[in-house]
Motif scaffolding. Structure first.
Motif, PDB file in Angstrom:
ATOM      1  N   LYS A   1      24.917  -1.295  36.446  1.00 55.89           N
ATOM      2  CA  LYS A   1      25.732  -0.167  35.967  1.00 55.89           C
ATOM      3  C   LYS A   1      25.243   1.144  36.602  1.00 55.89           C
ATOM      4  O   LYS A   1      26.035   1.954  37.077  1.00 55.89           O
ATOM      5  CB  LYS A   1      25.657  -0.096  34.444  1.00 55.89           C
ATOM      6  CG  LYS A   1      26.462   1.003  33.828  1.00 55.89           C
ATOM      7  CD  LYS A   1      26.308   0.981  32.314  1.00 55.89           C
ATOM      8  CE  LYS A   1      26.615   2.341  31.767  1.00 55.89           C
ATOM      9  NZ  LYS A   1      25.932   2.633  30.529  1.00 55.89           N
ATOM     10  N   ASN A   2      23.930   1.332  36.638  1.00 53.64           N
ATOM     11  CA  ASN A   2      23.377   2.556  37.206  1.00 53.64           C
ATOM     12  C   ASN A   2      23.481   2.577  38.725  1.00 53.64           C
ATOM     13  O   ASN A   2      23.712   3.629  39.318  1.00 53.64           O
ATOM     14  CB  ASN A   2      21.932   2.756  36.744  1.00 53.64           C
ATOM     15  CG  ASN A   2      21.890   3.195  35.302  1.00 53.64           C
ATOM     16  OD1 ASN A   2      22.155   4.339  34.986  1.00 53.64           O
ATOM     17  ND2 ASN A   2      21.613   2.262  34.405  1.00 53.64           N
ATOM     18  N   ALA A   3      23.336   1.425  39.364  1.00 54.62           N
ATOM     19  CA  ALA A   3      23.504   1.351  40.820  1.00 54.62           C
ATOM     20  C   ALA A   3      24.924   1.740  41.196  1.00 54.62           C
ATOM     21  O   ALA A   3      25.146   2.422  42.215  1.00 54.62           O
ATOM     22  CB  ALA A   3      23.186  -0.054  41.323  1.00 54.62           C
ATOM     23  N   SER A   4      25.894   1.344  40.370  1.00 54.98           N
ATOM     24  CA  SER A   4      27.290   1.707  40.620  1.00 54.98           C
ATOM     25  C   SER A   4      27.498   3.215  40.523  1.00 54.98           C
ATOM     26  O   SER A   4      28.352   3.776  41.217  1.00 54.98           O
ATOM     27  CB  SER A   4      28.210   0.998  39.626  1.00 54.98           C
ATOM     28  OG  SER A   4      28.111  -0.395  39.777  1.00 54.98           O
ATOM     29  N   ASP A   5      26.725   3.871  39.682  1.00 54.81           N
ATOM     30  CA  ASP A   5      26.797   5.339  39.577  1.00 54.81           C
ATOM     31  C   ASP A   5      26.103   6.015  40.762  1.00 54.81           C
ATOM     32  O   ASP A   5      26.555   7.043  41.250  1.00 54.81           O
ATOM     33  CB  ASP A   5      26.149   5.825  38.277  1.00 54.81           C
ATOM     34  CG  ASP A   5      26.932   5.403  37.040  1.00 54.81           C
ATOM     35  OD1 ASP A   5      28.137   5.096  37.174  1.00 54.81           O
ATOM     36  OD2 ASP A   5      26.337   5.371  35.946  1.00 54.81           O
ATOM     37  N   ILE A   6      25.009   5.437  41.211  1.00 48.04           N
ATOM     38  CA  ILE A   6      24.207   6.032  42.286  1.00 48.04           C
ATOM     39  C   ILE A   6      24.864   5.819  43.651  1.00 48.04           C
ATOM     40  O   ILE A   6      24.900   6.720  44.485  1.00 48.04           O
ATOM     41  CB  ILE A   6      22.773   5.456  42.278  1.00 48.04           C
ATOM     42  CG1 ILE A   6      22.083   5.777  40.951  1.00 48.04           C
ATOM     43  CG2 ILE A   6      21.964   5.994  43.453  1.00 48.04           C
ATOM     44  CD1 ILE A   6      20.807   4.994  40.711  1.00 48.04           C
ATOM     45  N   LYS A   7      25.332   4.600  43.908  1.00 48.51           N
ATOM     46  CA  LYS A   7      26.027   4.234  45.155  1.00 48.51           C
ATOM     47  C   LYS A   7      25.203   4.502  46.417  1.00 48.51           C
ATOM     48  O   LYS A   7      25.689   5.127  47.357  1.00 48.51           O
ATOM     49  CB  LYS A   7      27.369   4.955  45.264  1.00 48.51           C
ATOM     50  CG  LYS A   7      28.392   4.536  44.236  1.00 48.51           C
ATOM     51  CD  LYS A   7      29.685   5.282  44.441  1.00 48.51           C
ATOM     52  CE  LYS A   7      30.821   4.881  43.629  1.00 48.51           C
ATOM     53  NZ  LYS A   7      30.814   4.559  42.305  1.00 48.51           N
ATOM     54  N   GLU A   8      23.964   4.024  46.439  1.00 51.06           N
ATOM     55  CA  GLU A   8      23.113   4.146  47.624  1.00 51.06           C
ATOM     56  C   GLU A   8      22.722   2.757  48.110  1.00 51.06           C
ATOM     57  O   GLU A   8      22.458   1.856  47.308  1.00 51.06           O
ATOM     58  CB  GLU A   8      21.850   4.954  47.314  1.00 51.06           C
ATOM     59  CG  GLU A   8      22.124   6.414  47.055  1.00 51.06           C
ATOM     60  CD  GLU A   8      20.868   7.204  46.710  1.00 51.06           C
ATOM     61  OE1 GLU A   8      19.745   6.636  46.763  1.00 51.06           O
ATOM     62  OE2 GLU A   8      21.016   8.384  46.355  1.00 51.06           O
ATOM     63  N   LYS A   9      22.659   2.614  49.433  1.00 52.21           N
ATOM     64  CA  LYS A   9      22.390   1.319  50.043  1.00 52.21           C
ATOM     65  C   LYS A   9      21.065   0.723  49.569  1.00 52.21           C
ATOM     66  O   LYS A   9      21.013  -0.446  49.167  1.00 52.21           O
ATOM     67  CB  LYS A   9      22.391   1.455  51.568  1.00 52.21           C
ATOM     68  CG  LYS A   9      22.194   0.151  52.286  1.00 52.21           C
ATOM     69  CD  LYS A   9      22.236   0.312  53.786  1.00 52.21           C
ATOM     70  CE  LYS A   9      22.057  -1.032  54.467  1.00 52.21           C
ATOM     71  NZ  LYS A   9      22.172  -0.958  55.913  1.00 52.21           N
TER      72      LYS A   9
END
Length: 177
Positions: A68-76
């Motif tokens: 969920k947080n990775a989807s907010d951050i959107k960094e490789k």
């Protein structure tokens, strides 16, 4: 702070949460302390920053929250970390989504190969051909066992001797000039 540490040592989770909810203790030092003491799941309840939440979620093994947080951050690099942790914990669907999110085609191809998803691996081969990515075409052809594609790539990249040897070994003389 002393009450918090005592409650943590005695593993009185409800008391820890009450102390933190009072709001007298806050900041990165408390969050870091909770993480270091292997209480990242509790720290996660009070943290708002997506990057810190992502790190805490990984530390506590909460893959769904990390995603969920990775989807907010959107960094490789965040998605790569998530994929690695997901694979280690058996969350194959999250690993796949992570690789797809950053278009990590080579990692997806290997993932599909190891999972036995040859229909998806064939899609990866099509994508590689559309992008004219010779390395991916060759790699996917190895995993799929498509000798004809392999020989074509070898010819296109100037590896005529290897192409000739492969064609002869597999009796595919029709591919040779």
């Amino acid at each position: 702070e002393y009450e918090l540490k005592i409650a943590l040592k005695k593993k009185k989770i409800n008391e820890v949460i009450k102390i933190l909810k009072r709001g007298q203790l806050s900041g990165n030092a408390i969050i870091q302390y909770l993480k270091e003491e292997n209480w990242a799941d509790i720290a996660l309840l009070f943290e708002k920053d997506p990057k810190t939440r992502f790190s805490l979620a990984l530390s506590s093994g909460n893959i769904q929250e990390a995603y969920k947080n990775a989807s907010d951050i959107k960094e490789k690099d965040v998605y790569l970390q998530l994929a690695e942790h997901s694979l280690n914990q058996g969350y194959m669907n999250v690993a796949e989504k992570s690789y797809q999110s950053i278009k990590a085609f080579s990692k997806l191809s290997l993932f599909y190969s190891t999972q036995g998803c040859f229909s998806k691996l064939k899609k990866m081969q099509s994508i590689a051909m559309d992008l004219n990515n010779k390395n991916e075409i060759f790699s996917n052809s190895l995993m799929l066992g498509t000798i004809r594609d392999r020989i074509k790539v070898l010819m296109q990249t100037g590896q005529v001797a290897l192409a000739y040897a492969s064609a002869k070994a597999h009796k595919l003389n029709d591919l040779l000039p």
